[in-house]
Write an enzyme that holds these catalytic residues in place. Structure first.
Site, PDB file in Angstrom:
ATOM      1  N   GLY A   1       0.810  -1.214   0.000  1.00  0.00           N
ATOM      2  CA  GLY A   1       0.000   0.000   0.000  1.00  0.00           C
ATOM      3  C   GLY A   1       0.839   1.257   0.000  1.00  0.00           C
ATOM      4  O   GLY A   1       2.075   1.219   0.061  1.00  0.00           O
TER       5      GLY A   1
ATOM      6  N   VAL B   1       1.247   3.719   2.285  1.00  0.00           N
ATOM      7  CA  VAL B   1       2.047   3.966   3.484  1.00  0.00           C
ATOM      8  C   VAL B   1       3.084   2.870   3.669  1.00  0.00           C
ATOM      9  O   VAL B   1       4.234   3.139   4.046  1.00  0.00           O
ATOM     10  CB  VAL B   1       1.138   4.084   4.727  1.00  0.00           C
TER      11      VAL B   1
ATOM     12  N   ARG C   1      -4.214 -11.487  -1.789  1.00  0.00           N
ATOM     13  CA  ARG C   1      -4.206 -10.991  -3.173  1.00  0.00           C
ATOM     14  C   ARG C   1      -2.824 -10.522  -3.589  1.00  0.00           C
ATOM     15  O   ARG C   1      -2.460 -10.587  -4.767  1.00  0.00           O
ATOM     16  CB  ARG C   1      -5.204  -9.836  -3.341  1.00  0.00           C
TER      17      ARG C   1
ATOM     18  N   CYS D   1      -3.108  11.214  10.614  1.00  0.00           N
ATOM     19  CA  CYS D   1      -2.129  12.081   9.958  1.00  0.00           C
ATOM     20  C   CYS D   1      -2.358  13.555  10.274  1.00  0.00           C
ATOM     21  O   CYS D   1      -1.405  14.316  10.473  1.00  0.00           O
ATOM     22  CB  CYS D   1      -2.146  11.850   8.446  1.00  0.00           C
TER      23      CYS D   1
ATOM     24  N   SER E   1      -4.576  10.711  -0.988  1.00  0.00           N
ATOM     25  CA  SER E   1      -3.807   9.567  -0.493  1.00  0.00           C
ATOM     26  C   SER E   1      -4.088   9.304   0.979  1.00  0.00           C
ATOM     27  O   SER E   1      -3.810   8.205   1.474  1.00  0.00           O
ATOM     28  CB  SER E   1      -2.309   9.785  -0.709  1.00  0.00           C
TER      29      SER E   1
ATOM     30  N   HIS F   1      -1.362  17.152   3.228  1.00  0.00           N
ATOM     31  CA  HIS F   1      -2.498  17.729   3.946  1.00  0.00           C
ATOM     32  C   HIS F   1      -2.171  19.173   4.333  1.00  0.00           C
ATOM     33  O   HIS F   1      -1.043  19.477   4.738  1.00  0.00           O
ATOM     34  CB  HIS F   1      -2.772  16.944   5.232  1.00  0.00           C
TER      35      HIS F   1
ATOM     36  N   ASN G   1       1.461  13.672   4.191  1.00  0.00           N
ATOM     37  CA  ASN G   1       0.678  12.770   5.041  1.00  0.00           C
ATOM     38  C   ASN G   1       1.143  11.325   4.985  1.00  0.00           C
ATOM     39  O   ASN G   1       0.805  10.522   5.857  1.00  0.00           O
ATOM     40  CB  ASN G   1      -0.808  12.837   4.657  1.00  0.00           C
TER      41      ASN G   1
END
Length: 316
Positions: free
Chosen positions: A15, A17, A40, A130, A160, A225, A292
């Protein structure tokens, strides 16, 4: 790192992060790192330093096998609730990015450079929201100097911040069709993001009664952000004094007119437009932006781990 460095697992390695977490660990030279994800993604190769890692499936058995010292979790709330206890049972210290444990009594909620001392020997350390991370980095030095009386803010949060699904939504927006989004759970008065931001900031700063009101929106920006913040302090602070305090604070840098694009890829929380709020006694207005995915998520978790290692609270 030396051969005795901790055995680390990154759950959610494919992912947004998790990818940044692996990048930061590789930069720091950790040499015993494994990546985990859902069935997956199991078997995929992900970059790690000059090489790659083969992603393993994150299951109760693999995470609880007892061959890991530290686990970073960058997955959803329900997945964390399911898997973190198995990591703990296997003897790993778990740093969790979801909101599964943030407000749980006995679980430290840590912003590195703000309240590192609250993390002791607890098996789980929670990584805050965040927006709460970047806000706390700015509020802490102001509170230490003059006391916080009231905080109001509006957040402008990137796509995101909604994870891989948010990134895909942004990619699918037609040119000239972008709009603001209000994509959190709504109780009829507040979005979940707004009350979580208040509750987490209070816990981080150990100010359980701090008056804090937030309005949160999602904006069509990939990373970064932004926050417009209005602070009232118990004792007067001039904009010049506030600027000096923030310039000296850990994980904070001053910038004249910072944007999310300026913050992307940066480790610091950027603060600009520090000025007097003429509508309030002892009031200041600030503009705060942050990557973030880095300080707002992955970097903060890695910094927590580094501080635990410095205090020998992790195997090394």
């Amino acid at each position: 790192m030396p051969s005795g460095s901790p055995r680390i697992g990154v759950v959610g390695a494919t992912g947004a992060v998790g990818t940044v977490t692996l990048e930061l660990l590789a930069e720091r030279g950790f040499d015993q790192v494994r990546g985990f994800a859902s069935s997956r993604s199991a078997g995929r190769e992900v970059a790690y330093g000059d090489g790659t890692l083969t992603v393993e499936e994150a299951t109760s058995e693999t995470l609880g096998a007892g061959d890991l010292d530290l686990l970073f979790f960058s997955v959803g709330t329900e997945t964390s609730r399911e898997l973190v206890p198995h990591g703990v049972e296997g003897g790993a210290r778990c740093i969790d990015k979801s909101d599964a444990f943030r407000l749980t009594d006995g679980v430290p909620l840590v912003v590195a450079g703000v309240n590192d001392d609250v993390a002791g020997s607890e098996p789980i350390v929670a990584n805050p929201n965040c927006s709460a991370i970047q806000l706390s980095c700015v509020l802490k030095p102001l509170h230490d100097a003059a006391g916080l009386a009231r905080v109001r803010l509006a957040t402008y949060q990137s796509m995101s911040g909604a994870g891989d699904a948010g990134i895909e939504r942004l990619r699918g927006i037609e040119p000239m069709k972008a709009d603001l989004m209000l994509d959190w759970d709504f109780d009829g008065e507040e979005f979940s993001e707004e009350w979580k931001l208040r509750a987490e900031t209070r816990k981080i700063l150990a100010l359980p009664e701090l008056p804090l009101q937030a309005t949160c929106v999602r904006v069509p920006v990939l990373v970064g952000h932004a926050q417009a913040v209005w602070v009232e302090t118990e004792r007067a602070l001039s904009p010049e004094e506030a600027s000096d305090l923030l310039a000296a604070a850990p994980n904070v840098a001053l910038a004249e007119l910072p944007t999310p694009g300026d913050a992307a890829g940066r480790d610091e929380v950027l603060v600009g437009r520090i000025r007097r709020d003429t509508t309030a006694e002892n009031g200041l207005a600030l503009w705060v932006v942050n990557d973030n995915l880095r300080k707002g998520a992955a970097l903060n978790a890695v910094q927590i781990a580094e501080r635990l290692l410095d205090r020998r609270a992790l195997a090394a």
